[in-house]
Scaffold this motif. Structure first.
Motif, PDB file in Angstrom:
ATOM      1  N   TYR A 169      -9.188  -5.549   4.827  1.00  0.00           N
ATOM      2  CA  TYR A 169      -8.930  -4.179   5.266  1.00  0.00           C
ATOM      3  C   TYR A 169      -9.763  -3.853   6.508  1.00  0.00           C
ATOM      4  N   CYS A 170     -11.048  -4.184   6.428  1.00  0.00           N
ATOM      5  CA  CYS A 170     -11.966  -3.837   7.517  1.00  0.00           C
ATOM      6  C   CYS A 170     -11.718  -4.685   8.760  1.00  0.00           C
ATOM      7  N   LEU A 171     -11.350  -5.938   8.571  1.00  0.00           N
ATOM      8  CA  LEU A 171     -11.177  -6.841   9.702  1.00  0.00           C
ATOM      9  C   LEU A 171      -9.859  -6.624  10.434  1.00  0.00           C
ATOM     10  N   LEU A 172      -8.761  -6.464   9.696  1.00  0.00           N
ATOM     11  CA  LEU A 172      -7.430  -6.426  10.299  1.00  0.00           C
ATOM     12  C   LEU A 172      -6.771  -5.054  10.284  1.00  0.00           C
ATOM     13  N   ASN A 173      -7.202  -4.175   9.365  1.00  0.00           N
ATOM     14  CA  ASN A 173      -6.630  -2.834   9.282  1.00  0.00           C
ATOM     15  C   ASN A 173      -5.099  -2.860   9.289  1.00  0.00           C
ATOM     16  N   PRO A 174      -4.484  -3.640   8.379  1.00  0.00           N
ATOM     17  CA  PRO A 174      -3.019  -3.737   8.379  1.00  0.00           C
ATOM     18  C   PRO A 174      -2.361  -2.458   7.870  1.00  0.00           C
ATOM     19  N   GLU A 175      -1.119  -2.260   8.252  1.00  0.00           N
ATOM     20  CA  GLU A 175      -0.369  -1.100   7.766  1.00  0.00           C
ATOM     21  C   GLU A 175      -0.091  -1.215   6.272  1.00  0.00           C
ATOM     22  N   VAL A 176       0.149  -2.441   5.820  1.00  0.00           N
ATOM     23  CA  VAL A 176       0.404  -2.661   4.398  1.00  0.00           C
ATOM     24  C   VAL A 176      -0.285  -3.945   3.961  1.00  0.00           C
ATOM     25  N   PHE A 177      -0.832  -3.921   2.747  1.00  0.00           N
ATOM     26  CA  PHE A 177      -1.437  -5.102   2.137  1.00  0.00           C
ATOM     27  C   PHE A 177      -0.623  -5.407   0.890  1.00  0.00           C
ATOM     28  N   VAL A 178      -0.066  -6.613   0.828  1.00  0.00           N
ATOM     29  CA  VAL A 178       0.820  -6.989  -0.277  1.00  0.00           C
ATOM     30  C   VAL A 178       0.151  -8.048  -1.143  1.00  0.00           C
ATOM     31  N   LEU A 179       0.140  -7.816  -2.450  1.00  0.00           N
ATOM     32  CA  LEU A 179      -0.386  -8.778  -3.413  1.00  0.00           C
ATOM     33  C   LEU A 179       0.769  -9.477  -4.122  1.00  0.00           C
ATOM     34  N   GLY A 180       0.768 -10.798  -4.078  1.00  0.00           N
ATOM     35  CA  GLY A 180       1.811 -11.578  -4.726  1.00  0.00           C
ATOM     36  C   GLY A 180       1.223 -12.665  -5.603  1.00  0.00           C
ATOM     37  N   GLY A 181       2.089 -13.495  -6.154  1.00  0.00           N
ATOM     38  CA  GLY A 181       1.681 -14.514  -7.114  1.00  0.00           C
ATOM     39  C   GLY A 181       2.042 -14.061  -8.514  1.00  0.00           C
ATOM     40  N   GLY A 182       2.220 -15.019  -9.411  1.00  0.00           N
ATOM     41  CA  GLY A 182       2.712 -14.707 -10.747  1.00  0.00           C
ATOM     42  C   GLY A 182       1.903 -13.679 -11.500  1.00  0.00           C
ATOM     43  N   ILE A 183       0.591 -13.698 -11.318  1.00  0.00           N
ATOM     44  CA  ILE A 183      -0.276 -12.785 -12.054  1.00  0.00           C
ATOM     45  C   ILE A 183      -0.061 -11.331 -11.639  1.00  0.00           C
ATOM     46  N   MET A 184       0.469 -11.119 -10.444  1.00  0.00           N
ATOM     47  CA  MET A 184       0.671  -9.758  -9.964  1.00  0.00           C
ATOM     48  C   MET A 184       1.871  -9.070 -10.623  1.00  0.00           C
ATOM     49  N   ALA A 185       2.544  -9.787 -11.509  1.00  0.00           N
ATOM     50  CA  ALA A 185       3.553  -9.134 -12.348  1.00  0.00           C
ATOM     51  C   ALA A 185       2.879  -8.105 -13.267  1.00  0.00           C
ATOM     52  N   GLN A 186       1.573  -8.232 -13.439  1.00  0.00           N
ATOM     53  CA  GLN A 186       0.798  -7.281 -14.250  1.00  0.00           C
ATOM     54  C   GLN A 186       0.381  -6.081 -13.400  1.00  0.00           C
ATOM     55  N   GLN A 187       1.290  -5.617 -12.555  1.00  0.00           N
ATOM     56  CA  GLN A 187       0.974  -4.543 -11.613  1.00  0.00           C
ATOM     57  C   GLN A 187       0.467  -3.284 -12.301  1.00  0.00           C
ATOM     58  N   GLU A 188       1.078  -2.907 -13.398  1.00  0.00           N
ATOM     59  CA  GLU A 188       0.708  -1.661 -14.072  1.00  0.00           C
ATOM     60  C   GLU A 188      -0.757  -1.689 -14.508  1.00  0.00           C
TER      61      GLU A 188
END
Length: 299
Positions: free
Chosen positions: A234-253
């Motif tokens: 976040y601090c280095l690139l300041n992107p508009e959106v940060f997306v988390l992926g990978g199988g474990i991220m199905a536990q989004q809730e």
């Protein structure tokens, strides 16, 4: 007139592939074992050529889009600059794009799997429409890719975005050693006196949601470490959106509120407020869709 593309995802265990149109919609999807350790780079190339030629029997192809494990030279050669010899013997140095083009007589583009997944999320997924996006995949390891104005930032050695190798805590550990799904599983297995091979991430979350204190703690440690890595990006690139992926991220809730809370603690508001946190939407198809988008861009 519909254009037809073969898109292929080369992983350590399976080669997923399918026929897609220019919108990224699949007309067919299949898979076959990679057998990378048994048959090496030559075996992978042989399987890819077999897949393409089978489709050429029934379709006029407009190109072949490949995403693969390993560091890839993003030019026409599609050279595998580096792949671990233990998992992919004889794969490093293979000019995969050139070999497929010569064997099948059709244009071919090759991209790293995480980079392709990021491009897929940019084109058809959670980062759609964003001017800049960082996509992080969390699994056995931790990977990442920065997409700016629809193009992958490859870096001078084609390995930009490898977030899993960031040093954290000042004790010579890298992020994926403490923030991956693997790290969480190892910790939970130790606390339950079972082998990590007997456990998967889904079970750890089931335990946690049933009130298992050790499982909750293993997830908390992963979230804390992962959030530290995200905060640095976040601090280095300041992107508009940060997306988390990978199988474990199905536990989004379960994960989203905990990660967002940690980011509020770790990142000052001025650096955090313009970046939105999203979870990947394309699942296992992200790499194939992103590889296709890369092909369309280069065409």
């Amino acid at each position: 007139m519909q254009r037809n593309f073969v898109t292929i995802d080369i992983g350590g265990m399976a080669i997923k592939y399918g026929l897609a149109d220019e919108t990224g919609a699949f007309l067919e999807k299949k898979s076959r074992p990679t057998l990378a350790r048994e048959e090496g780079g030559e075996g992978i190339l042989r399987k890819v050529v077999e897949i393409v030629k089978r489709y050429q029997q029934d379709f006029l192809l407009d190109g072949v889009a490949i995403d693969t494990a390993g560091i890839v030279r993003p030019d026409a050669s599609g050279e595998i600059v580096f792949a671990g010899e233990r998992s992919f013997p004889g794969y490093t140095g293979l000019k995969l794009g050139t070999a497929v083009r010569e064997a099948c007589g059709v244009n071919c583009v090759v991209e790293n799997d995480v980079n392709a997944a990021a491009l897929g999320e940019y084109w058809r997924g959670a980062a759609q429409g964003a001017g800049s996006a960082f996509v992080m995949t969390v699994g056995t390891g931790v990977g990442g890719c920065f997409v700016l104005d629809g193009k992958i930032w490859h870096g001078a050695g084609f390995s930009a975005g490898e977030a899993g190798f960031m040093r954290i805590h000042g004790d010579h550990r890298v992020l994926e050693e403490v923030a991956s799904a693997r790290a969480m599983i190892v910790e939970a297995a130790a606390s339950h006196n079972v082998s990590p091979a007997e456990l998967d991430g889904e079970t750890v979350f089931e335990w946690a949601m049933c009130g298992d204190a050790d499982a909750v703690l293993a997830i908390e440690h992963m979230v804390d470490n992962l959030s530290e890595g995200i905060a640095n990006i976040y601090c280095l690139l300041n992107p508009e959106v940060f997306v988390l992926g990978g199988g474990i991220m199905a536990q989004q809730e379960y994960l989203r509120p905990r990660i967002e809370q940690r980011l509020e603690e770790l990142v000052v508001p001025a650096m955090r407020k313009a970046t939105r946190l999203e979870f990947a939407k394309l699942g296992n198809d992200a790499g194939m869709i992103g590889a296709l988008y890369s092909l369309l861009q280069k065409n």
